[in-house]
Design a protein around this motif. Structure first.
Motif, PDB file in Angstrom:
ATOM      1  N   ASN A 154       0.050   8.814  -7.762  1.00 22.13           N
ATOM      2  CA  ASN A 154      -0.382   7.264  -8.197  1.00 22.13           C
ATOM      3  C   ASN A 154      -0.376   7.041  -9.763  1.00 22.13           C
ATOM      4  O   ASN A 154       0.077   6.238 -10.288  1.00 22.13           O
ATOM      5  CB  ASN A 154      -1.731   6.922  -7.810  1.00 22.13           C
ATOM      6  CG  ASN A 154      -1.903   6.377  -6.292  1.00 22.13           C
ATOM      7  OD1 ASN A 154      -1.014   5.907  -5.847  1.00 22.13           O
ATOM      8  ND2 ASN A 154      -2.900   6.446  -5.646  1.00 22.13           N
TER       9      ASN A 154
ATOM     10  N   TRP B 197      -2.153  -2.966 -11.042  1.00 23.36           N
ATOM     11  CA  TRP B 197      -0.429  -2.886 -11.162  1.00 23.36           C
ATOM     12  C   TRP B 197      -0.178  -4.018 -12.371  1.00 23.36           C
ATOM     13  O   TRP B 197      -1.160  -4.750 -12.872  1.00 23.36           O
ATOM     14  CB  TRP B 197       0.243  -3.278 -10.047  1.00 23.36           C
ATOM     15  CG  TRP B 197       0.200  -2.049  -9.122  1.00 23.36           C
ATOM     16  CD1 TRP B 197      -0.298  -1.322  -9.121  1.00 23.36           C
ATOM     17  CD2 TRP B 197       1.241  -2.372  -7.763  1.00 23.36           C
ATOM     18  NE1 TRP B 197      -0.066  -0.305  -7.766  1.00 23.36           N
ATOM     19  CE2 TRP B 197       1.125  -1.076  -7.108  1.00 23.36           C
ATOM     20  CE3 TRP B 197       2.159  -3.221  -7.487  1.00 23.36           C
ATOM     21  CZ2 TRP B 197       1.830  -1.055  -5.906  1.00 23.36           C
ATOM     22  CZ3 TRP B 197       2.939  -2.918  -6.221  1.00 23.36           C
ATOM     23  CH2 TRP B 197       2.568  -1.830  -5.503  1.00 23.36           C
TER      24      TRP B 197
ATOM     25  N   ASP C  43       0.806  -1.087  -0.103  1.00 23.71           N
ATOM     26  CA  ASP C  43      -0.047  -0.223   0.057  1.00 23.71           C
ATOM     27  C   ASP C  43       0.927   1.394  -0.016  1.00 23.71           C
ATOM     28  O   ASP C  43       0.665   2.303  -0.664  1.00 23.71           O
ATOM     29  CB  ASP C  43      -0.939   0.224   1.122  1.00 23.71           C
ATOM     30  CG  ASP C  43      -2.005  -1.018   1.349  1.00 23.71           C
ATOM     31  OD1 ASP C  43      -2.182  -1.601   0.056  1.00 23.71           O
ATOM     32  OD2 ASP C  43      -2.418  -1.389   2.159  1.00 23.71           O
TER      33      ASP C  43
ATOM     34  N   ALA D  82       2.253   1.931  -3.303  1.00 23.53           N
ATOM     35  CA  ALA D  82       1.268   2.349  -4.145  1.00 23.53           C
ATOM     36  C   ALA D  82       1.175   4.055  -3.719  1.00 23.53           C
ATOM     37  O   ALA D  82       0.887   4.795  -4.887  1.00 23.53           O
ATOM     38  CB  ALA D  82      -0.240   1.814  -4.178  1.00 23.53           C
TER      39      ALA D  82
ATOM     40  N   LYS E 267      -4.691  -3.626  -7.193  1.00 24.17           N
ATOM     41  CA  LYS E 267      -4.472  -2.192  -7.443  1.00 24.17           C
ATOM     42  C   LYS E 267      -4.332  -1.838  -8.987  1.00 24.17           C
ATOM     43  O   LYS E 267      -3.933  -0.695  -9.293  1.00 24.17           O
ATOM     44  CB  LYS E 267      -3.218  -1.873  -6.985  1.00 24.17           C
ATOM     45  CG  LYS E 267      -3.069  -1.855  -5.313  1.00 24.17           C
ATOM     46  CD  LYS E 267      -1.659  -1.621  -4.655  1.00 24.17           C
ATOM     47  CE  LYS E 267      -1.995  -1.437  -3.149  1.00 24.17           C
ATOM     48  NZ  LYS E 267      -2.194  -2.570  -2.506  1.00 24.17           N
TER      49      LYS E 267
ATOM     50  N   MET F 281       3.238   1.333  -9.628  1.00 28.25           N
ATOM     51  CA  MET F 281       2.173   0.738 -10.504  1.00 28.25           C
ATOM     52  C   MET F 281       2.873  -0.523 -11.122  1.00 28.25           C
ATOM     53  O   MET F 281       2.025  -1.239 -11.974  1.00 28.25           O
ATOM     54  CB  MET F 281       1.757   1.595 -11.872  1.00 28.25           C
ATOM     55  CG  MET F 281       1.405   2.982 -11.145  1.00 28.25           C
ATOM     56  SD  MET F 281       1.106   4.067 -12.480  1.00 28.25           S
ATOM     57  CE  MET F 281      -0.145   3.475 -13.577  1.00 28.25           C
TER      58      MET F 281
ATOM     59  N   ASP G  13      -1.584  -7.044  -6.669  1.00 35.91           N
ATOM     60  CA  ASP G  13      -1.235  -6.399  -8.014  1.00 35.91           C
ATOM     61  C   ASP G  13      -2.403  -6.207  -8.686  1.00 35.91           C
ATOM     62  O   ASP G  13      -2.713  -5.060  -9.275  1.00 35.91           O
ATOM     63  CB  ASP G  13      -0.377  -7.120  -8.711  1.00 35.91           C
ATOM     64  CG  ASP G  13       1.213  -7.084  -8.049  1.00 35.91           C
ATOM     65  OD1 ASP G  13       1.469  -6.429  -6.975  1.00 35.91           O
ATOM     66  OD2 ASP G  13       2.112  -7.800  -8.624  1.00 35.91           O
TER      67      ASP G  13
END
Length: 480
Positions: free
Chosen positions: A476, A291, A226, A229, A289, A234, A286
């Motif tokens: 982000n 990613w 977290d 991030a 989020k 990313m 991942d």
């Protein structure tokens, strides 16, 4: 006879030359995987001399020097920097047909305007000229990135890293985003209880979370995920011999963690189960989020135990491995896909015997949701050379869509390595140009030129969802 390393270097046809000079050359660079030290970018470091910029930490050059009979003291030892450079210059003439010969002279040209061949006789002149330039503000670390039209870089960072230098870069307002990549390999290093438990203590210190169970361990790692991030990360990355995809239960992993946390050694089956569990958790985070996850597979590391003990890792004692990759890689991707938790993924192989395996594996899990969702990455490490790139490009062309490929990266610790992008682009244009002139592809330069520009830059930008505007926000979504 063509002149060595002229403007049409590697471009054998008129069409290839046109494709490169009119389409590829001007495209910016996004370097989405490297090992650059963010502290040097934060401090806008000025190198004291060419050896510091070129030879410190470069195990590619060290391996060549050792092979040429140069004593270790001139590689990793404490010999004077000028003498180290002289020994490298003595080695360069013997690197003919090794990519180091091309890279060395490309870097001299692009960063310093030097077209002279490096050898023992020219070494002193080149060293003095480059050192003088490196000591000038025009060749600080940030200026070196600007010179190569770099628009974004992703470093490689352990979860326990404070990312203080990434924060400093963001606060400085440096226009080139320098984003971390989450590399949790040490969290899976369970072959030695002492090493693993030392890492657990570092994780406790980084998170201020007491770890006494597997749930605690996961909670602390997710806390760092977290945090990364929040710092603009990313991308994740894993450097593994192979993907681990063994079956496991929650109770088994709890027991395995308790065993190693208590200082007891794990057997091979327990190690594989633990690594398999960790990979699934990382991959699901991942996916949650949005990613991109990367897997660098197949390196056999630290083979020389004597030199590993003396110098540590990443000093040039690694080789290609011959691990079986297919079944476990398929099982891992399938587990995630079955649960609809498969993130955009890039897989890299180090053994060329696996080229067709990797090129066809990606097609099994492309689901139409994203162009090229599962990627086969560029030629990596020992394959990061002309022959390796050509074979990767040709195999991907035959078995997938080269036009959706996200292109090249440096995978380097050196700020002078960015001409590798140019090297790749010239090879790419030469392949297309040759086939156009042979009538194997249509003579439609606007379309072919667009495909080349996509591979060089646009696919990368769109795949990772980088937002490239005018100024760095460092949040982000990477904003340039």
């Amino acid at each position: 006879m063509k002149k060595f390393l002229d403007e049409n270097f590697l471009l054998r046809t008129k069409t290839a030359q046109q494709l490169y000079h009119e389409y590829a050359k001007q495209m910016p660079v996004i370097d989405y995987h490297n090992h650059l030290p963010p502290q040097q970018i934060a401090e806008d470091k000025q190198f004291g001399n060419l050896t510091q910029a070129w030879l410190y930490g470069d195990h590619y050059k060290w391996r060549a020097m050792r092979t040429n009979g140069i004593d270790e003291s001139y590689c990793t030892g404490n010999q004077p920097d000028r003498d180290k450079f002289q020994r490298w210059a003595e080695t360069v003439p013997y690197t003919l047909r090794n990519p180091l010969y091309h890279w060395t002279h490309l870097e001299l040209q692009r960063y310093f305007g030097i077209t002279e061949i490096l050898n023992p006789e020219s070494a002193g002149r080149i060293y003095d000229q480059c050192t003088e330039m490196l000591q000038s503000p025009s060749h600080s670390v940030r200026q070196l990135l600007r010179m190569m039209n770099v628009k974004l870089v992703c470093t490689t960072d352990d979860p326990v890293d404070s990312l203080e230098f990434h924060k400093q870069i963001q606060e400085d307002g440096f226009e080139i985003p320098v984003l971390p990549a989450f590399r949790p390999d040490m969290a899976m290093q369970v072959s030695q209880p002492k090493v693993f438990n030392n890492y657990v203590r570092k994780l406790e210190a980084a998170t201020n979370i007491a770890i006494s169970s597997f749930d605690d361990f996961l909670y602390a790692l997710q806390n760092r995920h977290d945090f990364f991030a929040s710092m603009g990360c990313m991308v994740s990355d894993h450097g593994l011999e192979e993907i681990y995809a063994d079956d496991f239960t929650g109770s088994e992993i709890d027991a395995i963690f308790h065993k190693i946390h208590g200082g007891k050694e794990l057997n091979e089956a327990e190690q594989r189960k633990f690594r398999s569990a960790m990979l699934i958790h990382f991959a699901e985070w991942d996916w949650e989020k949005g990613w991109v996850q990367q897997f660098h597979l197949g390196a056999m590391r630290n083979n020389n135990s004597r030199m590993m003990q003396e110098l540590g890792p990443d000093t040039g004692w690694d080789s290609m491995g011959d691990f079986k990759q297919g079944r476990s890689l398929a099982r891992f991707l399938d587990k995630l896909d079955t649960n609809n938790k498969l993130a955009r993924t890039i897989i890299y192989n180090l053994n060329p015997s696996d080229n067709a395996l990797f090129a066809t594996m990606i097609g099994n899990f492309n689901d139409g949701s994203v162009a090229g969702k599962i990627q086969w990455g560029s030629g990596w490490w020992f394959l990061d050379q002309k022959d390796g790139m050509i074979k990767q490009i040709n195999t991907l062309s035959n078995m997938g869509l080269l036009s959706r490929f996200v292109g090249m990266l440096t995978d380097s610790r050196s700020f002078l390595s960015f001409p590798r992008h140019e090297y790749f682009r010239r090879i790419l244009c030469d392949l297309f140009g040759e086939e156009i002139e042979q009538g194997e592809l249509p003579n439609d330069l606007p379309w072919v030129g667009k495909v080349i520009q996509d591979i060089c830059y646009n696919n990368n930008k769109n795949y990772f969802n980088w937002q490239l505007n005018s100024q760095t926000a460092g949040l982000n979504k990477a904003t340039v």
